[in-house]
Design a protein around this motif. Structure first.
Motif, PDB file in Angstrom:
ATOM      1  N   GLY A  59       0.829  -1.429   0.050  1.00 19.12           N
ATOM      2  CA  GLY A  59      -0.145   0.267  -0.027  1.00 19.12           C
ATOM      3  C   GLY A  59       0.706   1.292  -0.051  1.00 19.12           C
ATOM      4  O   GLY A  59       0.419   2.368  -0.028  1.00 19.12           O
ATOM      5  N   TYR A  60       2.124   1.100  -0.037  1.00 16.05           N
ATOM      6  CA  TYR A  60       3.074   2.254   0.140  1.00 16.05           C
ATOM      7  C   TYR A  60       3.955   2.166  -1.145  1.00 16.05           C
ATOM      8  O   TYR A  60       4.241   1.107  -1.591  1.00 16.05           O
ATOM      9  N   GLN A  61       4.601   3.050  -1.407  1.00 20.09           N
ATOM     10  CA  GLN A  61       5.682   3.106  -2.492  1.00 20.09           C
ATOM     11  C   GLN A  61       6.956   2.617  -1.709  1.00 20.09           C
ATOM     12  O   GLN A  61       7.768   3.192  -1.259  1.00 20.09           O
ATOM     13  N   PHE A  62       7.461   1.319  -2.168  1.00 25.14           N
ATOM     14  CA  PHE A  62       8.235   0.723  -1.411  1.00 25.14           C
ATOM     15  C   PHE A  62       9.851   1.191  -1.603  1.00 25.14           C
ATOM     16  O   PHE A  62      10.651   1.328  -1.018  1.00 25.14           O
ATOM     17  N   PHE A  63       9.915   1.904  -2.949  1.00 24.44           N
ATOM     18  CA  PHE A  63      11.349   2.556  -3.249  1.00 24.44           C
ATOM     19  C   PHE A  63      11.672   3.414  -2.137  1.00 24.44           C
ATOM     20  O   PHE A  63      12.602   3.711  -1.998  1.00 24.44           O
ATOM     21  N   TYR A  64      10.490   4.369  -1.780  1.00 23.58           N
ATOM     22  CA  TYR A  64      10.744   5.494  -0.893  1.00 23.58           C
ATOM     23  C   TYR A  64      11.384   5.017   0.468  1.00 23.58           C
ATOM     24  O   TYR A  64      12.175   5.502   1.211  1.00 23.58           O
ATOM     25  N   VAL A  65      10.298   4.002   0.992  1.00 22.06           N
ATOM     26  CA  VAL A  65      10.768   3.509   2.110  1.00 22.06           C
ATOM     27  C   VAL A  65      12.271   2.576   2.136  1.00 22.06           C
ATOM     28  O   VAL A  65      13.041   2.797   3.044  1.00 22.06           O
ATOM     29  N   ALA A  66      12.498   1.883   1.141  1.00 27.56           N
ATOM     30  CA  ALA A  66      13.897   1.376   0.967  1.00 27.56           C
ATOM     31  C   ALA A  66      14.974   2.352   0.750  1.00 27.56           C
ATOM     32  O   ALA A  66      16.039   2.097   1.755  1.00 27.56           O
ATOM     33  N   LEU A  67      14.788   3.444   0.164  1.00 31.57           N
ATOM     34  CA  LEU A  67      15.716   4.402   0.108  1.00 31.57           C
ATOM     35  C   LEU A  67      16.072   5.158   1.446  1.00 31.57           C
ATOM     36  O   LEU A  67      17.037   5.548   1.747  1.00 31.57           O
ATOM     37  N   LEU A 105      13.363  13.623   0.392  1.00 28.94           N
ATOM     38  CA  LEU A 105      12.732  12.207  -0.119  1.00 28.94           C
ATOM     39  C   LEU A 105      11.457  12.293   0.305  1.00 28.94           C
ATOM     40  O   LEU A 105      10.571  11.573  -0.341  1.00 28.94           O
ATOM     41  N   ARG A 106      10.863  12.622   1.283  1.00 30.20           N
ATOM     42  CA  ARG A 106       9.484  12.618   1.656  1.00 30.20           C
ATOM     43  C   ARG A 106       8.724  13.510   1.053  1.00 30.20           C
ATOM     44  O   ARG A 106       7.574  13.477   0.984  1.00 30.20           O
ATOM     45  N   TRP A 107       9.359  14.888   0.768  1.00 30.36           N
ATOM     46  CA  TRP A 107       8.504  15.880   0.064  1.00 30.36           C
ATOM     47  C   TRP A 107       8.121  15.332  -1.171  1.00 30.36           C
ATOM     48  O   TRP A 107       6.928  15.813  -1.790  1.00 30.36           O
TER      49      TRP A 107
END
Length: 109
Positions: A59-67, A105-107
């Motif tokens: 349900g979330y964009q995994f790329f941003y979490v991994a980065l 990154l969060r922005w």
């Protein structure tokens, strides 16, 4: 250098392992039965029943979490291996740069 040292050096041990693996591979090709194409060999199989495909997307964009985790862990590693006599301004400056990177990154999301 003496001969036993050369025969047990790391590069030669790697070559020995590759040769042994290739010999096992060549031997197993000779003793294995011939391949016969079949539809059943390419179908997924689960517990005796044919499996129907389904997708499970997070349900979330995994790329941003991994980065995010990569950036935080690299920052923790850099700070952990910093010398004890390193100036405090350098460490705090690095943490500031990391904070700005995480904010950007969060922005974008």
């Amino acid at each position: 250098m003496d001969l036993p040292f050369l025969l047990t050096s790391a590069p030669l041990i790697a070559v020995y392992a590759l040769v042994v693996c290739y010999l096992v591979y060549a031997w197993s090709r000779k003793v294995a039965p011939e391949f016969t194409p079949s539809v059943n060999k390419t179908m997924p199989y689960v517990g005796g029943e044919a499996m129907e495909g389904s997708a499970c997307l997070p349900g979330y964009q995994f790329f941003y979490v991994a980065l995010f985790f990569v950036v935080v862990h690299v920052a923790a590693l850099i700070i952990a291996v910093a010398p004890a006599d390193a100036p405090l301004a350098g460490t705090l400056g690095y943490l500031g740069i990391i904070a700005v990177a995480i904010t950007i990154l969060r922005w974008e999301q």
